[in-house]
Design a protein around this motif. Structure first.
Motif, PDB file in Angstrom:
ATOM      1  N   ASP A 193      -1.223   2.627   3.258  1.00 12.48           N
ATOM      2  CA  ASP A 193       0.124   2.919   3.748  1.00 12.48           C
ATOM      3  C   ASP A 193       0.580   1.857   4.742  1.00 12.48           C
ATOM      4  OD1 ASP A 193       0.163   5.194   2.197  1.00 12.48           O
ATOM      5  OD2 ASP A 193      -0.277   6.564   3.856  1.00 12.48           O
ATOM      6  N   LEU A 194      -0.337   1.428   5.589  1.00  8.66           N
ATOM      7  CA  LEU A 194      -0.027   0.423   6.594  1.00  8.66           C
ATOM      8  C   LEU A 194       0.333  -0.916   5.939  1.00  8.66           C
ATOM      9  CD1 LEU A 194       0.057   0.235   9.667  1.00  8.66           C
ATOM     10  CD2 LEU A 194      -2.335  -0.402   9.629  1.00  8.66           C
ATOM     11  N   VAL A 195      -0.417  -1.313   4.926  1.00 15.42           N
ATOM     12  CA  VAL A 195      -0.125  -2.553   4.203  1.00 15.42           C
ATOM     13  C   VAL A 195       1.233  -2.441   3.514  1.00 15.42           C
ATOM     14  CG1 VAL A 195      -0.818  -3.991   2.232  1.00 15.42           C
ATOM     15  CG2 VAL A 195      -2.523  -3.244   3.898  1.00 15.42           C
ATOM     16  N   GLN A 196       1.472  -1.305   2.878  1.00 16.78           N
ATOM     17  CA  GLN A 196       2.745  -1.107   2.184  1.00 16.78           C
ATOM     18  C   GLN A 196       3.918  -1.195   3.158  1.00 16.78           C
ATOM     19  OE1 GLN A 196       2.996   2.597   0.083  1.00 16.78           O
ATOM     20  NE2 GLN A 196       4.971   2.105  -0.826  1.00 16.78           N
ATOM     21  N   ALA A 214      -5.976  -3.939   8.219  1.00 14.76           N
ATOM     22  CA  ALA A 214      -5.439  -2.573   8.335  1.00 14.76           C
ATOM     23  C   ALA A 214      -6.572  -1.553   8.331  1.00 14.76           C
ATOM     24  CB  ALA A 214      -4.467  -2.293   7.193  1.00 14.76           C
ATOM     25  N   LEU A 215      -7.591  -1.784   7.530  1.00 17.46           N
ATOM     26  CA  LEU A 215      -8.733  -0.872   7.467  1.00 17.46           C
ATOM     27  C   LEU A 215      -9.433  -0.779   8.820  1.00 17.46           C
ATOM     28  CD1 LEU A 215      -9.854   0.814   5.173  1.00 17.46           C
ATOM     29  CD2 LEU A 215     -11.401  -1.041   4.615  1.00 17.46           C
ATOM     30  N   ARG A 216      -9.550  -1.915   9.515  1.00 15.82           N
ATOM     31  CA  ARG A 216     -10.146  -1.897  10.857  1.00 15.82           C
ATOM     32  C   ARG A 216      -9.237  -1.155  11.835  1.00 15.82           C
ATOM     33  NH1 ARG A 216     -11.471  -7.056   9.255  1.00 15.82           N
ATOM     34  NH2 ARG A 216      -9.688  -7.980  10.313  1.00 15.82           N
ATOM     35  N   HIS A 252      -1.947 -12.906   1.013  1.00 13.92           N
ATOM     36  CA  HIS A 252      -2.404 -12.256   2.249  1.00 13.92           C
ATOM     37  C   HIS A 252      -2.883 -10.819   2.057  1.00 13.92           C
ATOM     38  CE1 HIS A 252      -0.601 -15.648   4.357  1.00 13.92           C
ATOM     39  NE2 HIS A 252       0.527 -15.427   3.701  1.00 13.92           N
ATOM     40  N   GLY A 253      -2.731 -10.271   0.859  1.00 11.25           N
ATOM     41  CA  GLY A 253      -3.008  -8.852   0.632  1.00 11.25           C
ATOM     42  C   GLY A 253      -4.409  -8.416   1.012  1.00 11.25           C
TER      43      GLY A 253
END
Length: 171
Positions: free
Chosen positions: A37-40, A24-26, A16-17
């Protein structure tokens, strides 16, 4: 970190990364650092709550996307609530004089626009905005469920905006 934990994070990131990073970029308007940071943080939440990743509870990707969205909203709210300190030697400008004629014309325009709405839309706006009632209070006064008050308010504001535009109001 145990081998199982590392494997869980590796599998989540593998499967899913890329999609999670694009999402997250959107959410952060293209800011790559904030998206990373949001993904992490999203993957950290998944690691802390592995029960949420049970396929019987729903789609893992949907949970990850929803968690990322909630984290982005929380971060935005934190940034929005911070008040920056302004240091200056200049005194603030005095507030502009309130022109009572402009205020009267504005009140007349809004009253005219409200009169053009359906009675149901007008009533909900009057209860919620002019009377200052909560959704529950407005629902009780109007004799409708709270969800109806919410949806009527949404559609009433849209209709009011259109009516005001038809009347030539641009702001």
């Amino acid at each position: 970190m145990a081998d199982d934990d590392a494997e869980l994070l590796r599998a989540l990131n593998e499967e899913h990364g890329d999609a999670l990073f694009a999402h997250a970029l959107r959410l952060v308007s293209g800011d790559r650092q904030r998206a990373e940071d949001l993904v992490q943080e999203t993957l950290l939440r998944a690691w802390r709550h592995p029960e949420a990743l049970d396929p019987e509870r729903g789609s893992v990707r949907a949970w990850l996307f929803t968690t990322a969205r909630h984290l982005a909203i929380d971060a935005w709210r934190r940034r929005a609530s911070r008040v920056g300190e302004v240091v200056t030697d200049d005194l603030p400008e005095p507030p502009p004089e309130i022109d009572e004629a402009d205020r009267a014309v504005e009140a007349w325009t809004v009253a005219e626009a409200l009169a053009r709405l359906s009675p149901a839309h007008r009533d909900v706006l009057v209860e919620c905005f002019y009377q200052g009632r909560s959704v529950a209070e407005a629902a009780a006064r109007l004799g409708v469920p709270p969800g109806t008050v919410k949806s009527r308010t949404h559609y009433a504001l849209r209709s009011l905006r259109l009516v005001l535009e038809e009347m030539g109001v641009t702001q």
